[in-house]
Design a protein around this motif. Structure first.
Motif, PDB file in Angstrom:
ATOM      1  N   ILE A  49       0.872  -1.355   0.029  1.00 22.36           N
ATOM      2  CA  ILE A  49      -0.036  -0.043  -0.115  1.00 22.36           C
ATOM      3  C   ILE A  49       0.741   1.455   0.139  1.00 22.36           C
ATOM      4  N   LEU A  50       2.201   1.161   0.311  1.00 21.90           N
ATOM      5  CA  LEU A  50       3.025   2.296   0.538  1.00 21.90           C
ATOM      6  C   LEU A  50       2.868   3.279  -0.763  1.00 21.90           C
ATOM      7  N   GLY A  51       3.016   2.480  -1.798  1.00 28.16           N
ATOM      8  CA  GLY A  51       3.279   3.494  -3.232  1.00 28.16           C
ATOM      9  C   GLY A  51       2.113   4.391  -3.476  1.00 28.16           C
ATOM     10  N   THR A  52       1.076   3.866  -3.007  1.00 27.06           N
ATOM     11  CA  THR A  52      -0.297   4.582  -3.703  1.00 27.06           C
ATOM     12  C   THR A  52      -0.813   5.410  -2.484  1.00 27.06           C
ATOM     13  N   ALA A  53      -0.200   5.698  -1.151  1.00 21.13           N
ATOM     14  CA  ALA A  53      -0.879   6.114  -0.302  1.00 21.13           C
ATOM     15  C   ALA A  53      -1.011   7.813  -0.147  1.00 21.13           C
ATOM     16  N   LEU A  63       6.830   9.998   4.106  1.00 13.32           N
ATOM     17  CA  LEU A  63       6.472   8.640   4.399  1.00 13.32           C
ATOM     18  C   LEU A  63       7.880   7.948   4.276  1.00 13.32           C
ATOM     19  N   ASN A  64       8.630   8.562   3.372  1.00  7.03           N
ATOM     20  CA  ASN A  64      10.095   8.023   3.180  1.00  7.03           C
ATOM     21  C   ASN A  64      10.906   8.291   4.665  1.00  7.03           C
ATOM     22  N   GLY A  65      10.720   9.617   4.932  1.00  8.31           N
ATOM     23  CA  GLY A  65      11.053   9.706   6.364  1.00  8.31           C
ATOM     24  C   GLY A  65      10.890   9.098   7.479  1.00  8.31           C
ATOM     25  N   LYS A 303       5.815   3.979  10.128  1.00  7.64           N
ATOM     26  CA  LYS A 303       6.078   4.441  11.479  1.00  7.64           C
ATOM     27  C   LYS A 303       6.648   3.062  12.233  1.00  7.64           C
ATOM     28  N   SER A 304       5.871   1.981  11.685  1.00  7.06           N
ATOM     29  CA  SER A 304       6.194   0.824  12.251  1.00  7.06           C
ATOM     30  C   SER A 304       7.432   0.026  11.992  1.00  7.06           C
ATOM     31  N   LYS A 315       8.913   3.442  -2.649  1.00  3.56           N
ATOM     32  CA  LYS A 315       8.905   3.192  -3.968  1.00  3.56           C
ATOM     33  C   LYS A 315       9.560   1.667  -3.932  1.00  3.56           C
ATOM     34  N   LYS A 316      10.726   1.182  -3.265  1.00  5.66           N
ATOM     35  CA  LYS A 316      11.259  -0.101  -3.496  1.00  5.66           C
ATOM     36  C   LYS A 316      10.354  -0.979  -2.687  1.00  5.66           C
ATOM     37  N   LEU A 317       9.675  -0.433  -1.352  1.00  8.54           N
ATOM     38  CA  LEU A 317       8.766  -1.481  -0.791  1.00  8.54           C
ATOM     39  C   LEU A 317       7.548  -1.612  -1.544  1.00  8.54           C
ATOM     40  N   TYR A 318       7.234  -0.701  -2.235  1.00 10.89           N
ATOM     41  CA  TYR A 318       5.743  -1.049  -3.118  1.00 10.89           C
ATOM     42  C   TYR A 318       6.354  -1.891  -4.218  1.00 10.89           C
TER      43      TYR A 318
END
Length: 534
Positions: A49-53, A63-65, A303-304, A315-318
């Protein structure tokens, strides 16, 4: 992702419950629906979900931070990557780690005594996600936290402190050099190259469970995981028989519970069932069309997580999550490493079941699916190369080559075979290697026989020694740990003078003792151990 705190364990000790039983009842669940969506842990779902959040660059950078990063490996890991298949694809292995750190007020509030503050964290949940090279099947493999293993030398990348090799329970690795030490320990135990790691702590589990809005879990009997006269400590999970939606701290209680299930390995089963249920919940909620909820989940996830640095961006996680998304639910198999009571401490610790765990690791290394749902042709990734590498020319005549033979037949449950190195060195002498000799310095513990050489000029000699013993060329390895050609006779060759031919496992041929759960199975409920029923 789930994790198991050491908090109540500080009171309850690290013991396995002596009366542990393998539970699991049957309950009819909702009708099966289409299961093409991703079904993974909170951590792995977060990847998707990260890449589209966030729609904007600033939010993306925010989010990267949030994402914390660390070195992939901080120990002496010796595993090598699996060769590409015909399409140039390789398997992907990710180690998910649940930390029991109490070094924050938030984590301390969720469990544990103040005496734990400032101490090193434990890796109390360890699960390897294996995604096949063709991305058509996947496995999730847990190792019980109280498994006694050999831990390699590790160096903490943050403090620079070095830790010597030791033999201890595997959850101590996180405090001996961070997640990179846990990864190196796994690599040496399994021979499986691990590409990345991800960690999450108590507060991260609660944060993700709240963001999801609850996950259905099921027990066959009323359960209350509380201290008893025979066993102090507990997670304080309390619920009646049947299906319940848990979130927040109660979700953490479910994932922490051990005594009420009867053993630490059974806790892994409850965690596997939770992860599958969570993914069903997320799919049913259609979170990808709810921008507000999607952003909340992305915020909670970033954050987790703490991840290995090479995947430390949204991006890499997505992209990683998109690779996982294609695996059908019935091609996902969750297992626990086959294990036996530790002879040194049978009540509190376990050790790998040498034969069955070795077969499981071989299936992962050879990329053989743990399920049988891929068809008769799906028996593992066929590794190819343009042409077989030509054999190297030996640099020394056999009669003049010094060859050291070591006894590595000791296992966690069996003593080393006496005079094993001498027996194999005699075979080499008869084959013309007059200077072959047994190492008398003591037995080692090596799962698979290997021929090692220190430098490229001795590769041809090592290959010739392997050929003389019938050992495959794939077991000839360069190593800085030896000063000359060295044969380490492993636990796979405890008898006979001819190296045993390997029988390659087939798809779905899971070894005994794994407590396997298929990702499409929605019928399971946890059985409650007698003293914790009410």
């Amino acid at each position: 992702m789930s994790l198991t705190p050491r908090s109540s364990e500080a009171a309850e000790g690290s013991g396995r419950h002596g009366g542990g039983r393998r539970g699991g009842g049957v309950q009819t669940d909702r009708p099966r629906r289409r299961r093409r969506a991703l079904r993974w842990s909170a951590t792995v779902l977060a990847v998707v979900i990260l890449g589209t959040a966030g729609a904007g660059y600033l939010y993306y950078e925010h989010l990267n931070g949030n994402i914390r990063k660390g070195a992939r490996s901080s120990g002496d890991g010796k595993a090598q990557k699996t060769a590409p298949n015909a399409a140039g694809q390789t398997p992907l292995n990710i180690l998910l780690i649940g930390s029991d750190s109490r070094n924050s007020a938030e984590n301390l509030k969720l469990g544990g005594s103040k005496s734990s503050v400032g101490g090193p964290p434990n890796a109390d949940v360890q699960m390897l996600i294996h995604l096949s090279a063709d991305r058509k099947s996947a496995a999730m493999v847990s190792i019980p936290r109280d498994t006694r293993v050999d831990i390699p030398p590790c160096k903490d990348p943050d403090t620079g402190k070095s830790y010597p090799a030791t033999n201890d329970i595997i959850n101590t690795t996180l405090g001996r050099g961070g997640a990179g030490c846990t990864l190196s320990t796994w690599e040496n135990l399994t021979g499986v190259y691990i590409d990345h790691w991800m960690t999450i702590d108590f507060s991260g589990v609660v944060r993700m469970a709240d963001a999801i809005g609850g996950v259905d879990v099921c027990v066959k009997q009323n359960v209350w995981d509380h201290p008893t006269p025979a066993q102090p400590g507990g997670s304080w999970l309390k619920m009646t028989a049947g299906t319940h939606k848990v979130k927040g701290e109660q979700a953490l209680q479910w994932l922490r519970t051990r005594h009420a299930w009867g053993s630490d390995p059974l806790r892994a089963r409850a965690q596997h069932m939770y992860l599958n249920s969570m993914m069903r919940t997320l799919r049913q909620q259609n979170i990808f069309t709810d921008t507000g909820r999607l952003m909340n989940l992305a915020e909670a996830a970033t954050k987790s997580l703490k991840v290995s640095e090479e995947i430390g961006t949204v991006k890499k996680l997505y992209d990683l999550g998109m690779e996982m998304k294609s695996v059908p639910s019935d091609r996902i198999t969750s297992v626990t490493m086959p294990n036996l009571p530790d002879p040194q401490d049978p009540r509190n610790h376990v050790v790998p079941d040498a034969a069955n765990s070795a077969k499981l690791w071989q299936m992962l290394r050879d990329d053989v699916p743990l399920d049988k749902n891929g068809g008769t042709s799906d028996s593992g990734t066929k590794q190819v190369s343009a042409k077989p590498a030509p054999a190297k020319t030996p640099s020394t005549e056999p009669g003049r080559l010094g060859v050291l033979v070591q006894n590595g037949t000791q296992t966690s449950t069996e003593a080393a075979v006496q005079h094993r190195a001498s027996a194999i060195s005699d075979v080499l002498v008869q084959a013309g290697y007059a200077r072959a000799a047994a190492d008398t310095s003591g037995a080692q513990s090596v799962d698979k026989t290997v021929v090692q050489y220190p430098s490229a000029d001795l590769q041809g000699d090592a290959e010739a020694v392997a050929k003389a013993l019938g050992i495959p060329t794939s077991s000839v390895k360069q190593s800085t740990d030896v000063s000359g050609v060295t044969v380490v006779v492993g636990a796979d060759w405890r008898t006979g003078t001819s190296y045993p031919k390997e029988s390659k496992p087939k798809a779905g041929d899971i070894p005994d003792g794994t407590d396997a759960v298929n990702g499409a199975d929605t019928s399971k409920c946890m059985d409650v151990y007698g003293p914790y029923r009410w």
